[in-house]
Design an enzyme around this catalytic site. Structure first.
Site, PDB file in Angstrom:
ATOM      1  N   ALA A   3       0.858  -1.178   0.000  1.00 39.84           N
ATOM      2  CA  ALA A   3       0.000   0.000   0.000  1.00 39.84           C
ATOM      3  C   ALA A   3       0.899   1.234   0.000  1.00 39.84           C
ATOM      4  CB  ALA A   3      -0.882  -0.003   1.244  1.00 39.84           C
ATOM      5  N   GLY A  21       0.672  -4.997   0.717  1.00 42.08           N
ATOM      6  CA  GLY A  21      -0.479  -5.058  -0.181  1.00 42.08           C
ATOM      7  C   GLY A  21      -0.146  -5.681  -1.525  1.00 42.08           C
ATOM      8  N   GLU A  45      -0.399  -9.251  -0.922  1.00 40.74           N
ATOM      9  CA  GLU A  45      -1.827  -9.557  -0.745  1.00 40.74           C
ATOM     10  C   GLU A  45      -2.558  -9.559  -2.092  1.00 40.74           C
ATOM     11  OE1 GLU A  45      -2.214  -6.442   2.254  1.00 40.74           O
ATOM     12  OE2 GLU A  45      -2.975  -7.947   3.648  1.00 40.74           O
ATOM     13  N   GLU A 101       4.167  -5.327   7.291  1.00 42.02           N
ATOM     14  CA  GLU A 101       3.371  -4.280   7.950  1.00 42.02           C
ATOM     15  C   GLU A 101       3.752  -4.093   9.411  1.00 42.02           C
ATOM     16  OE1 GLU A 101       2.243  -6.402   5.743  1.00 42.02           O
ATOM     17  OE2 GLU A 101       0.759  -5.439   4.437  1.00 42.02           O
TER      18      GLU A 101
HETATM   19  N1  DAK Z   1       4.636   3.314  -0.439  1.00 36.95           N
HETATM   20  C1  DAK Z   1       5.094   4.479  -0.950  1.00 36.95           C
HETATM   21  N2  DAK Z   1       6.285   4.612  -1.518  1.00 36.95           N
HETATM   22  C2  DAK Z   1       7.074   3.540  -1.598  1.00 36.95           C
HETATM   23  C3  DAK Z   1       6.668   2.277  -1.082  1.00 36.95           C
HETATM   24  C4  DAK Z   1       5.378   2.189  -0.476  1.00 36.95           C
HETATM   25  N3  DAK Z   1       4.888   1.029   0.008  1.00 36.95           N
HETATM   26  N4  DAK Z   1       7.671   1.395  -1.287  1.00 36.95           N
HETATM   27  C5  DAK Z   1       8.662   2.075  -1.916  1.00 36.95           C
HETATM   28  N5  DAK Z   1       8.305   3.357  -2.104  1.00 36.95           N
HETATM   29  C6  DAK Z   1       9.086   4.416  -2.721  1.00 36.95           C
HETATM   30  C7  DAK Z   1      10.245   4.832  -1.817  1.00 36.95           C
HETATM   31  O1  DAK Z   1       9.808   5.781  -0.850  1.00 36.95           O
HETATM   32  C8  DAK Z   1      11.211   5.429  -2.819  1.00 36.95           C
HETATM   33  O2  DAK Z   1      10.762   6.728  -3.148  1.00 36.95           O
HETATM   34  P1  DAK Z   1      11.861   7.931  -3.358  1.00 36.95           P
HETATM   35  O3  DAK Z   1      12.643   7.998  -2.110  1.00 36.95           O
HETATM   36  O4  DAK Z   1      12.680   7.468  -4.552  1.00 36.95           O
HETATM   37  O5  DAK Z   1      10.991   9.134  -3.651  1.00 36.95           O
HETATM   38  C9  DAK Z   1      11.000   4.548  -4.049  1.00 36.95           C
HETATM   39  O6  DAK Z   1       9.738   3.938  -3.895  1.00 36.95           O
HETATM   40  C10 DAK Z   1      12.080   3.457  -4.174  1.00 36.95           C
HETATM   41  O7  DAK Z   1      12.093   2.746  -2.943  1.00 36.95           O
HETATM   42  P2  DAK Z   1      13.472   2.454  -2.157  1.00 36.95           P
HETATM   43  O8  DAK Z   1      14.461   3.550  -2.367  1.00 36.95           O
HETATM   44  O9  DAK Z   1      13.096   2.145  -0.751  1.00 36.95           O
HETATM   45  O10 DAK Z   1      13.964   1.155  -2.925  1.00 36.95           O
HETATM   46  P3  DAK Z   1      14.891  -0.020  -2.365  1.00 36.95           P
HETATM   47  O11 DAK Z   1      15.233  -0.853  -3.554  1.00 36.95           O
HETATM   48  O12 DAK Z   1      15.989   0.526  -1.518  1.00 36.95           O
HETATM   49  O13 DAK Z   1      13.924  -0.871  -1.387  1.00 36.95           O
HETATM   50  C11 DAK Z   1      11.859  -1.953  -0.758  1.00 36.95           C
HETATM   51  C12 DAK Z   1      12.823  -1.545  -1.917  1.00 36.95           C
HETATM   52  C13 DAK Z   1      10.602  -2.568  -1.386  1.00 36.95           C
HETATM   53  C14 DAK Z   1      12.560  -3.027   0.114  1.00 36.95           C
HETATM   54  C15 DAK Z   1      11.544  -0.719   0.113  1.00 36.95           C
HETATM   55  O14 DAK Z   1      11.108   0.332  -0.754  1.00 36.95           O
HETATM   56  C16 DAK Z   1      10.475  -0.942   1.115  1.00 36.95           C
HETATM   57  O15 DAK Z   1      10.707  -1.543   2.169  1.00 36.95           O
HETATM   58  N6  DAK Z   1       9.233  -0.427   0.832  1.00 36.95           N
HETATM   59  C17 DAK Z   1       8.154  -0.466   1.766  1.00 36.95           C
HETATM   60  C18 DAK Z   1       7.569  -1.822   1.776  1.00 36.95           C
HETATM   61  C19 DAK Z   1       6.449  -1.911   2.765  1.00 36.95           C
HETATM   62  O16 DAK Z   1       6.613  -1.664   3.984  1.00 36.95           O
HETATM   63  N7  DAK Z   1       5.325  -2.296   2.257  1.00 36.95           N
HETATM   64  C20 DAK Z   1       4.180  -2.505   3.091  1.00 36.95           C
HETATM   65  C21 DAK Z   1       3.379  -1.294   3.040  1.00 36.95           C
HETATM   66  S1  DAK Z   1       2.112  -1.399   4.235  1.00 36.95           S
HETATM   67  C22 DAK Z   1      -4.825  -1.443   6.215  1.00 36.95           C
HETATM   68  C23 DAK Z   1      -4.796  -2.577   5.465  1.00 36.95           C
HETATM   69  C24 DAK Z   1      -3.718  -2.924   4.711  1.00 36.95           C
HETATM   70  C25 DAK Z   1      -2.620  -2.177   4.699  1.00 36.95           C
HETATM   71  C26 DAK Z   1      -2.634  -1.015   5.429  1.00 36.95           C
HETATM   72  C27 DAK Z   1      -3.715  -0.632   6.164  1.00 36.95           C
HETATM   73  N8  DAK Z   1      -5.941  -1.093   7.018  1.00 36.95           N
HETATM   74  C28 DAK Z   1      -7.102  -1.974   7.063  1.00 36.95           C
HETATM   75  C29 DAK Z   1      -6.013   0.176   7.732  1.00 36.95           C
HETATM   76  C30 DAK Z   1      -1.488  -2.565   3.935  1.00 36.95           C
HETATM   77  C31 DAK Z   1      -0.341  -2.018   4.245  1.00 36.95           C
HETATM   78  C32 DAK Z   1       0.869  -2.173   3.479  1.00 36.95           C
HETATM   79  O17 DAK Z   1       0.939  -2.704   2.391  1.00 36.95           O
END
Ligand code: DAK
Length: 259
Positions: free
Chosen positions: A66, A110, A113, A133
């Site tokens: 997400a 997400g 998912e 998450e």
């Molecule tokens: N959202 C927004 N931007 C993201 C992103 C994300 N999930 N993942 C990556 N980006 C962006 C980074 O901020 C970066 O942007 P800039 O700095 O270049 O502007 C760009 O994409 C490249 O990312 P990285 O520089 O971090 O790239 P790396 O190769 O170093 O790392 C990575 C890749 C995938 C390991 C890393 O980006 C990472 O850890 N990303 C976050 C992954 C994450 O935590 N995903 C889970 C998101 S939470 C809910 C229900 C469901 C959910 C939420 C609420 N409710 C019922 C309330 C679901 C939640 C999720 O999915």
């Protein structure tokens, strides 16, 4: 001129291909993308010329979850009243045709998912699956805590959800999270071959199989068997089923009319 559409939609024969396209954010899933994805899925589902749908991302990311930026300041009222997730993430559940995820790179949160909500997952060697998450003090809320244990069992699912453990493609294959693993360079081609093969079969039979297998996830065995038996009886009302069986007996290729 920049193209800021969050996805690309095209057809190849009877296959509908959807490519997630937010390269700057590693295909992080925001409302615009999920609205467009739902719209594309429903359009392909309604198109009698389409028999299977493929969802893919980029070489680096299927989707990195997400969109955290879009989510960071939401309040309980925002997500409840706006039906966050439910409003546009659940569209995929209403799709009756087979949906295949072609995953390279990160499928996180997400993104993982979304892949889990597809019917078949073809993973490239580079594919990485995680539900991280917990690192955000969140929880997988788009089906992750429900579909992952059904897919790989409680022990592995708890490990992934509680520790943010990331699986590589081979581990994901071993645990039954993905359907097959292919070399990166062949991911799209091999997935399209598979989708084309599936889409050539009788569409009502594909829909009946998808419904029946999904019923196995969602009901006790006795009810599932009953559902399956009714679905089988329904096949005898299908001209394609008679064509398929007679073509076998006549030693010729069947000509399905998708009826
Ligand atoms: N959202 C927004 N931007 C993201 C992103 C994300 N999930 N993942 C990556 N980006 C962006 C980074 O901020 C970066 O942007 P800039 O700095 O270049 O502007 C760009 O994409 C490249 O990312 P990285 O520089 O971090 O790239 P790396 O190769 O170093 O790392 C990575 C890749 C995938 C390991 C890393 O980006 C990472 O850890 N990303 C976050 C992954 C994450 O935590 N995903 C889970 C998101 S939470 C809910 C229900 C469901 C959910 C939420 C609420 N409710 C019922 C309330 C679901 C939640 C999720 O999915």
């Amino acid at each position: 001129m920049t193209d800021d559409r969050p996805l690309r939609v095209e057809t190849q024969g009877r296959v509908g291909l959807i490519t997630l396209h937010r390269p700057q954010q590693l295909n992080a899933l925001n409302d615009a993308l999920m609205d467009a994805l739902g719209e594309a899925l429903l359009a392909f589902d309604a198109d009698p010329g389409i028999g299977a749908i493929v969802i893919t991302g980029s070489e680096k990311a299927f989707a990195a979850g997400a969109d955290i930026e879009a989510m960071a300041d939401l309040t309980f009222m925002d997500v409840t009243q706006g039906q966050f997730i439910t409003r546009n993430w659940e569209t995929i559940r209403s799709v009756r045709k087979p949906v295949i995820a072609a995953v390279a790179g990160y499928a996180m949160g997400g993104g993982c998912e979304l892949a889990l909500a597809c019917d078949v997952i073809v993973a490239a060697e580079s594919a990485r699956f995680a539900l991280p998450e917990i690192k955000l003090a969140m929880l997988p809320g788009a089906g992750g805590t429900q579909r992952l244990p059904r897919a790989i069992g409680k022990a592995k699912a708890m490990d992934m959800c509680l520790s943010a453990r990331m699986l590589d493609a081979q581990e994901a294959d071993r645990y039954g999270l993905v359907s097959r693993v292919v070399p990166d360079a062949e991911l799209l081609e091999r997935t399209l071959v598979l989708a084309t093969q599936i889409a050539a079969f009788s569409l009502p039979a594909l829909v009946a199989i998808k419904e029946s297998v999904n019923r196995a996830w969602e009901s006790p065995l006795t009810e599932g068997i009953l559902f399956e038996r009714r679905a089988l009886y329904g096949r005898f009302a299908s001209s394609d089923a008679h064509e398929g069986m007679h073509a076998f007996l006549d030693k010729r290729k069947p000509a399905f009319a998708h009826r």
